[in-house]
Design an enzyme around this catalytic site. Structure first.
Site, PDB file in Angstrom:
ATOM      1  N   GLN A 151       0.840  -1.206   0.000  1.00 40.93           N
ATOM      2  CA  GLN A 151       0.000   0.000   0.000  1.00 40.93           C
ATOM      3  C   GLN A 151       0.873   1.254   0.000  1.00 40.93           C
ATOM      4  O   GLN A 151       0.542   2.248  -0.645  1.00 40.93           O
ATOM      5  CB  GLN A 151      -0.938  -0.002   1.220  1.00 40.93           C
ATOM      6  CG  GLN A 151      -1.932   1.153   1.230  1.00 40.93           C
ATOM      7  CD  GLN A 151      -2.946   1.063   0.092  1.00 40.93           C
ATOM      8  OE1 GLN A 151      -3.362  -0.026  -0.285  1.00 40.93           O
ATOM      9  NE2 GLN A 151      -3.331   2.192  -0.467  1.00 40.93           N
ATOM     10  N   ALA A 172      -5.433   4.954  -0.406  1.00 39.92           N
ATOM     11  CA  ALA A 172      -5.296   5.152   1.035  1.00 39.92           C
ATOM     12  C   ALA A 172      -3.838   5.273   1.435  1.00 39.92           C
ATOM     13  O   ALA A 172      -2.958   4.661   0.815  1.00 39.92           O
ATOM     14  CB  ALA A 172      -5.925   3.975   1.752  1.00 39.92           C
ATOM     15  N   SER A 177      -5.749   1.455   4.646  1.00 41.78           N
ATOM     16  CA  SER A 177      -6.500   0.756   3.596  1.00 41.78           C
ATOM     17  C   SER A 177      -7.231  -0.451   4.173  1.00 41.78           C
ATOM     18  O   SER A 177      -6.652  -1.248   4.913  1.00 41.78           O
ATOM     19  CB  SER A 177      -5.551   0.262   2.499  1.00 41.78           C
ATOM     20  OG  SER A 177      -6.252  -0.625   1.634  1.00 41.78           O
ATOM     21  N   HIS A 179      -7.909  -2.926   2.551  1.00 41.15           N
ATOM     22  CA  HIS A 179      -7.336  -4.128   1.935  1.00 41.15           C
ATOM     23  C   HIS A 179      -6.304  -4.786   2.845  1.00 41.15           C
ATOM     24  O   HIS A 179      -6.071  -5.984   2.744  1.00 41.15           O
ATOM     25  CB  HIS A 179      -6.737  -3.784   0.567  1.00 41.15           C
ATOM     26  CG  HIS A 179      -7.794  -3.560  -0.481  1.00 41.15           C
ATOM     27  ND1 HIS A 179      -8.446  -4.594  -1.116  1.00 41.15           N
ATOM     28  CD2 HIS A 179      -8.342  -2.423  -0.972  1.00 41.15           C
ATOM     29  CE1 HIS A 179      -9.328  -4.110  -1.982  1.00 41.15           C
ATOM     30  NE2 HIS A 179      -9.292  -2.787  -1.908  1.00 41.15           N
ATOM     31  N   ASP A 186     -11.923  -6.192  -4.206  1.00 42.61           N
ATOM     32  CA  ASP A 186     -12.428  -5.439  -5.352  1.00 42.61           C
ATOM     33  C   ASP A 186     -12.942  -6.454  -6.364  1.00 42.61           C
ATOM     34  O   ASP A 186     -12.234  -7.404  -6.704  1.00 42.61           O
ATOM     35  CB  ASP A 186     -11.318  -4.596  -5.977  1.00 42.61           C
ATOM     36  CG  ASP A 186     -10.831  -3.502  -5.034  1.00 42.61           C
ATOM     37  OD1 ASP A 186     -11.653  -3.016  -4.225  1.00 42.61           O
ATOM     38  OD2 ASP A 186      -9.646  -3.141  -5.101  1.00 42.61           O
ATOM     39  N   GLU A 235     -17.319   3.686  -4.931  1.00 45.81           N
ATOM     40  CA  GLU A 235     -16.613   2.506  -5.456  1.00 45.81           C
ATOM     41  C   GLU A 235     -17.557   1.308  -5.459  1.00 45.81           C
ATOM     42  O   GLU A 235     -17.575   0.529  -4.505  1.00 45.81           O
ATOM     43  CB  GLU A 235     -15.381   2.185  -4.588  1.00 45.81           C
ATOM     44  CG  GLU A 235     -14.280   3.234  -4.675  1.00 45.81           C
ATOM     45  CD  GLU A 235     -12.960   2.756  -4.063  1.00 45.81           C
ATOM     46  OE1 GLU A 235     -12.896   1.593  -3.591  1.00 45.81           O
ATOM     47  OE2 GLU A 235     -12.007   3.552  -4.061  1.00 45.81           O
ATOM     48  N   TRP A 237     -17.315  -1.356  -6.756  1.00 46.42           N
ATOM     49  CA  TRP A 237     -16.586  -2.618  -6.861  1.00 46.42           C
ATOM     50  C   TRP A 237     -15.962  -3.075  -5.538  1.00 46.42           C
ATOM     51  O   TRP A 237     -15.554  -4.215  -5.397  1.00 46.42           O
ATOM     52  CB  TRP A 237     -15.454  -2.464  -7.893  1.00 46.42           C
ATOM     53  CG  TRP A 237     -14.456  -1.406  -7.505  1.00 46.42           C
ATOM     54  CD1 TRP A 237     -13.396  -1.546  -6.652  1.00 46.42           C
ATOM     55  CD2 TRP A 237     -14.435  -0.044  -7.931  1.00 46.42           C
ATOM     56  NE1 TRP A 237     -12.725  -0.351  -6.526  1.00 46.42           N
ATOM     57  CE2 TRP A 237     -13.330   0.593  -7.304  1.00 46.42           C
ATOM     58  CE3 TRP A 237     -15.248   0.715  -8.793  1.00 46.42           C
ATOM     59  CZ2 TRP A 237     -13.022   1.935  -7.499  1.00 46.42           C
ATOM     60  CZ3 TRP A 237     -14.930   2.057  -8.981  1.00 46.42           C
ATOM     61  CH2 TRP A 237     -13.830   2.649  -8.346  1.00 46.42           C
TER      62      TRP A 237
HETATM   63 ZN   LIG Z   1     -10.830  -1.736  -2.899  1.00 47.38          ZN
END
Ligand SMILES: [Zn+2]
Length: 266
Positions: A151, A172, A177, A179, A186, A235, A237
């Site tokens: 990241q 981010a 993040s 993630h 995603d 977002e 997704w």
């Molecule tokens: Zn994402």
């Protein structure tokens, strides 16, 4: 005489029905009917409700049903209810201990860090993808777990390419993040050429995902119209696993995780 008795009974029943109807009716739209229209009317209802609540003792009986309280990423990063955003950071060295590669389609074959999710989220993602397949759709998983280090590289590249202001809108800072939690994926499709773009919502896959993700414990984490609250552009997704119960709550009340925890703290 009989007629008068019947009239009285009728009147009494009607009065009782009126008194009883009030509560269940106001709760009914919350439990199901996840259409946009009802979501809007729910909002209207809840505005009215909040005024009523101030005057009545309604919060008391609901205490038992209170959901998760704010879970800070810095304190309990393994909790599936954690709040990670631009002000709530994960520890730099946090790496989930139970990362696995979910058995779902990806746009590429080889192993990659970003194919992974935490076990519970991976299992839920497999169920979500199976259901979408049954509905005749072809979802593809694009990007899941992302380490703090990865990241940091992505963010720095974005800053260098587009400036900090633009970068902060779309990517981010390391540690902030979702993630990195291993709970976010995603999702895209072949029709989108595996791209992550807002037009995804107009595809069958994107529309289905928006309507059904909550049934498997996921939420569209950065919804349209909530940019100022989440700090992110829309977002369609990006889905985040929070568990079925909380996902349903957020979906039916059209709340982001930030709004939900704000309300819980009041
Ligand atoms: Zn994402």
């Amino acid at each position: 005489m009989k007629k008068i008795m019947l009239l009285w009974i009728g009147l009494a029943l009607a009065l009782m029905a009126c008194g009883h109807d009030e509560q269940p009716e106001s709760k009914q739209p919350d439990t199901d009917s996840p259409t946009e229209e009802t979501a809007e009317s729910n909002e209207n209802n809840s505005n009215q409700d909040s005024k009523d609540i101030n005057q009545s003792e309604e919060p008391a009986p609901e205490e038992e049903e209170i959901g998760p309280q704010l879970v800070l990423a810095s304190e309990d990063p393994d909790n599936i209810h954690i709040l990670v955003n631009k002000t709530h950071f994960l520890p730099d060295d946090y790496v989930p201990a139970d990362l696995v590669v979910p058995n779902v389609p990806f746009p590429f074959e080889e192993f990659a860090e970003k194919k992974q999710l935490r076990l519970e989220a991976a299992t839920a993602l497999e169920a979500l993808f199976q259901a979408s397949k049954k509905a005749g759709l072809d979802l593809v998983a694009a990007s899941g777990y992302r380490s703090y280090e990865r990241q940091a590289v992505i963010y720095q590249n974005n800053v260098e390419k587009n400036g900090k202001k633009h970068a902060d809108k779309f990517s981010a800072q390391p540690g902030s993040s979702e993630h990195q939690t291993g709970l976010a994926m995603d999702v895209t499709s072949a029709e989108m050429a595996f791209a992550l773009e807002q037009t995804f919502e107009q595809t069958d896959e994107g529309a289905w995902l928006a309507d059904n993700a909550y049934k498997y414990g996921f939420v569209i984490r950065y919804p349209e119209g909530k940019e100022a609250i989440t700090g992110y552009s829309y977002e369609p997704w990006h889905i985040r696993y929070v568990g079925k119960e909380l996902a349903k709550e957020l979906y039916t009340r059209s709340l982001t995780l930030e709004e939900y925890y704000d309300l819980q703290q009041k």
